[in-house]
Design a protein around this motif. Sequence first.
Motif: not given
Length: 94
Positions: A2-7, A12-14, A20
């Motif tokens: 799961e990758i989160r795009d923290n705009t 990008f975070e995983t 982290m």
Amino acid sequence: MEIRDNTFSRQFETVVDGKMIILEYSFQEKKIFLTKIQTPDNFDNDAFINDFLKNIMEIAYERKIKVVPILPKIAAFIRKNPTYKDLLPPGIKL
């Protein structure tokens, strides 16, 4: 993975093993500049980083954006995985 795009933070975070992993970027004119990878101290899992980068390349394909690898580790990843060379903007050679 799961990758989160923290705009907001432009990264990008995983998470792996509760820690982290971050890939910082900047975005300009349909190009994403990949600038820095942050890992926890003593994190030594190149296979995980390669999977993380592959997922980010797939995100670039989906969004139809070009990738500019500022970080030498990311440039080396693209050299080792030539299927992603078409994500480079014209004029960028590795």
